[in-house]
Design a protein around this motif. Structure first.
Motif, PDB file in Angstrom:
ATOM      1  N   VAL A  74     -29.747  -8.917  38.626  1.00 27.05           N
ATOM      2  CA  VAL A  74     -28.670  -8.370  37.821  1.00 27.05           C
ATOM      3  C   VAL A  74     -27.920  -9.136  37.211  1.00 27.05           C
ATOM      4  CG1 VAL A  74     -26.688  -6.836  38.513  1.00 27.05           C
ATOM      5  CG2 VAL A  74     -28.773  -6.257  39.637  1.00 27.05           C
ATOM      6  N   SER A  75     -27.114  -8.816  35.992  1.00 21.96           N
ATOM      7  CA  SER A  75     -26.338  -9.189  35.290  1.00 21.96           C
ATOM      8  C   SER A  75     -25.216  -8.829  34.983  1.00 21.96           C
ATOM      9  CB  SER A  75     -26.817  -9.954  33.837  1.00 21.96           C
ATOM     10  OG  SER A  75     -25.924 -10.735  33.271  1.00 21.96           O
ATOM     11  N   THR A  76     -23.949  -9.313  34.751  1.00 24.94           N
ATOM     12  CA  THR A  76     -22.562  -8.459  34.482  1.00 24.94           C
ATOM     13  C   THR A  76     -21.789  -9.458  33.467  1.00 24.94           C
ATOM     14  OG1 THR A  76     -22.111  -7.960  36.945  1.00 24.94           O
ATOM     15  CG2 THR A  76     -20.154  -7.828  35.510  1.00 24.94           C
ATOM     16  N   LEU A  77     -21.392  -8.649  32.403  1.00 25.63           N
ATOM     17  CA  LEU A  77     -20.833  -9.008  31.181  1.00 25.63           C
ATOM     18  C   LEU A  77     -19.186  -8.560  31.556  1.00 25.63           C
ATOM     19  CD1 LEU A  77     -20.572 -10.538  28.634  1.00 25.63           C
ATOM     20  CD2 LEU A  77     -21.029  -8.063  27.668  1.00 25.63           C
ATOM     21  N   LYS A  78     -18.421  -9.371  31.757  1.00 34.93           N
ATOM     22  CA  LYS A  78     -16.827  -9.300  31.847  1.00 34.93           C
ATOM     23  C   LYS A  78     -16.079  -9.346  30.543  1.00 34.93           C
ATOM     24  CE  LYS A  78     -17.301 -10.075  36.875  1.00 34.93           C
ATOM     25  NZ  LYS A  78     -16.907 -10.802  38.041  1.00 34.93           N
ATOM     26  N   ILE A  79     -15.155  -8.733  30.503  1.00 33.61           N
ATOM     27  CA  ILE A  79     -14.355  -8.818  29.129  1.00 33.61           C
ATOM     28  C   ILE A  79     -12.862  -8.824  29.700  1.00 33.61           C
ATOM     29  CG2 ILE A  79     -13.739  -8.458  26.720  1.00 33.61           C
ATOM     30  CD1 ILE A  79     -16.291  -6.826  26.843  1.00 33.61           C
ATOM     31  N   GLN A  80     -12.183  -9.705  29.692  1.00 30.84           N
ATOM     32  CA  GLN A  80     -10.796  -9.898  30.147  1.00 30.84           C
ATOM     33  C   GLN A  80     -10.010  -9.511  28.914  1.00 30.84           C
ATOM     34  OE1 GLN A  80     -10.658 -13.965  31.899  1.00 30.84           O
ATOM     35  NE2 GLN A  80     -11.050 -13.135  33.830  1.00 30.84           N
ATOM     36  N   ARG A  81      -8.744  -8.835  29.298  1.00 31.41           N
ATOM     37  CA  ARG A  81      -7.551  -8.520  28.403  1.00 31.41           C
ATOM     38  C   ARG A  81      -8.125  -7.870  27.092  1.00 31.41           C
ATOM     39  NH1 ARG A  81      -7.150 -13.657  30.116  1.00 31.41           N
ATOM     40  NH2 ARG A  81      -7.687 -14.344  28.087  1.00 31.41           N
ATOM     41  N   THR A  82      -9.119  -6.828  27.248  1.00 23.66           N
ATOM     42  CA  THR A  82      -9.679  -6.354  26.280  1.00 23.66           C
ATOM     43  C   THR A  82      -8.637  -6.037  24.822  1.00 23.66           C
ATOM     44  OG1 THR A  82      -9.557  -4.196  27.119  1.00 23.66           O
ATOM     45  CG2 THR A  82     -11.669  -5.014  27.435  1.00 23.66           C
ATOM     46  N   GLN A  83      -9.394  -6.204  23.805  1.00 25.31           N
ATOM     47  CA  GLN A  83      -8.799  -5.921  22.346  1.00 25.31           C
ATOM     48  C   GLN A  83      -9.399  -4.918  21.787  1.00 25.31           C
ATOM     49  OE1 GLN A  83      -5.972  -7.907  21.823  1.00 25.31           O
ATOM     50  NE2 GLN A  83      -5.903  -8.547  23.862  1.00 25.31           N
ATOM     51  N   GLN A  84      -8.818  -4.397  20.666  1.00 24.58           N
ATOM     52  CA  GLN A  84      -9.415  -3.264  19.952  1.00 24.58           C
ATOM     53  C   GLN A  84     -10.835  -3.797  19.262  1.00 24.58           C
ATOM     54  OE1 GLN A  84      -6.609  -1.576  17.392  1.00 24.58           O
ATOM     55  NE2 GLN A  84      -6.533   0.320  18.674  1.00 24.58           N
ATOM     56  N   GLU A  85     -10.816  -4.996  18.818  1.00 23.64           N
ATOM     57  CA  GLU A  85     -12.059  -5.632  18.123  1.00 23.64           C
ATOM     58  C   GLU A  85     -13.166  -5.840  19.158  1.00 23.64           C
ATOM     59  OE1 GLU A  85      -9.156  -7.124  18.233  1.00 23.64           O
ATOM     60  OE2 GLU A  85      -9.311  -9.259  18.712  1.00 23.64           O
ATOM     61  N   ASP A  86     -12.971  -5.689  20.446  1.00 24.91           N
ATOM     62  CA  ASP A  86     -13.929  -5.765  21.329  1.00 24.91           C
ATOM     63  C   ASP A  86     -14.759  -4.318  21.472  1.00 24.91           C
ATOM     64  OD1 ASP A  86     -12.012  -7.475  23.587  1.00 24.91           O
ATOM     65  OD2 ASP A  86     -12.911  -8.237  22.121  1.00 24.91           O
ATOM     66  N   SER A  87     -14.302  -3.270  20.799  1.00 25.61           N
ATOM     67  CA  SER A  87     -14.918  -1.906  20.798  1.00 25.61           C
ATOM     68  C   SER A  87     -16.386  -1.939  20.005  1.00 25.61           C
ATOM     69  CB  SER A  87     -14.280  -0.873  19.923  1.00 25.61           C
ATOM     70  OG  SER A  87     -12.925  -0.671  20.714  1.00 25.61           O
ATOM     71  N   ALA A  88     -17.512  -1.566  20.830  1.00 24.70           N
ATOM     72  CA  ALA A  88     -18.797  -2.292  20.390  1.00 24.70           C
ATOM     73  C   ALA A  88     -19.714  -1.533  21.356  1.00 24.70           C
ATOM     74  CB  ALA A  88     -19.022  -3.609  20.080  1.00 24.70           C
ATOM     75  N   VAL A  89     -20.975  -1.434  20.965  1.00 22.91           N
ATOM     76  CA  VAL A  89     -22.175  -1.242  22.164  1.00 22.91           C
ATOM     77  C   VAL A  89     -22.589  -2.588  22.601  1.00 22.91           C
ATOM     78  CG1 VAL A  89     -24.371  -0.056  22.175  1.00 22.91           C
ATOM     79  CG2 VAL A  89     -22.910   0.808  21.043  1.00 22.91           C
TER      80      VAL A  89
END
Lengths: 112, 113
Positions: A74-89
């Motif tokens: 299993v893998s996890t992708l973590k995004i900290q302090r999300t920004q609008q430009e992170d919106s995606a699939v």
């Protein structure tokens, strides 16, 4: 047989929140990839694991993005302090043989 | 530089007509070539692949593609399309020495009755 699964399928986050996206690869697949697909675009490579080793993270857009695969499955992708430009699939893929990758359904992240 | 170009962002065709979706790449090393299809709100499904051998490859759903090394192309074709073929199609290239795939921008295939 079971394919690549991802969870959650949809995630809405407020700007500044941290998110974690999970990928369950096909059993036995040693290679695992994360891609980011912006609206109307093709997928773009983020990072690659062979078993638990992260061998290529050249596509991660900033140090807010972090991926792990501690037990080689299993893998996890973590995004900290999300920004609008992170919106995606965010697409996960696994592979047994070189280059032939099998994709999961993706997680659609919307940052408000 | 290594790159992948899909020359058409949208291709409208009538049902039962033939279709060709174009893909070109740029590379100084050997390549491995793929076409994926993406239906709305779904992941990518592999249509066909070229790894080595015969340059004409056949895939699922009646699709085929031909690898042309001199023209650095891998165009996708189907002799007669169906409404169910409406989807986004992505060309992807694996470059020798790197594990990742590089994708084109995608071609939206729209089938009109």
């Amino acid at each position: 047989g079971a394919g690549v699964s991802q969870s959650p399928r949809y995630k809405v986050a407020k700007r500044g929140q941290d998110v974690a996206l999970r990928c369950d690869p096909i059993s036995g697949h040693v290679s695992l990839f994360w891609y980011q697909q912006a609206l109307g675009q093709g997928p773009e490579f983020l990072t690659y694991f062979q078993n638990e080793a992260q061998l290529d993270k050249s596509g991660l857009p900033s140090d807010r993005f972090f991926a792990e695969r501690p037990e080689g499955s299993v893998s996890t992708l973590k995004i900290q302090r999300t920004q609008q430009e992170d919106s995606a699939v965010y697409l996960c893929a696994s592979s047994l043989y070189n280059y032939e990758q099998f994709f999961g359904p993706g997680t659609r992240l919307t940052v408000l | 530089a290594q790159s992948v170009t899909q020359l058409d962002s949208q291709v409208p065709v009538f049902e039962e007509a033939p279709v060709e979706l174009r893909c070109n790449y740029s590379s100084s090393v050997s390549v491995y070539l793929f076409w994926y299809v993406q239906y709305p709100n779904q992941g990518l499904q592999l249509l066909l692949k070229y790894l080595s051998g015969s340059t004409l490859v056949k895939g699922i759903n009646g699709f085929e593609a031909e690898f042309n090394k001199s023209q650095t192309s891998f165009h996708l074709r189907k002799p007669s399309v169906h409404i169910s073929d409406t989807a986004e199609y992505f060309c992807a290239v694996g470059f020798q020495g790197a594990q990742k795939l590089v994708f084109g921008q995608g071609t939206r295939l729209t089938i009109n009755p």
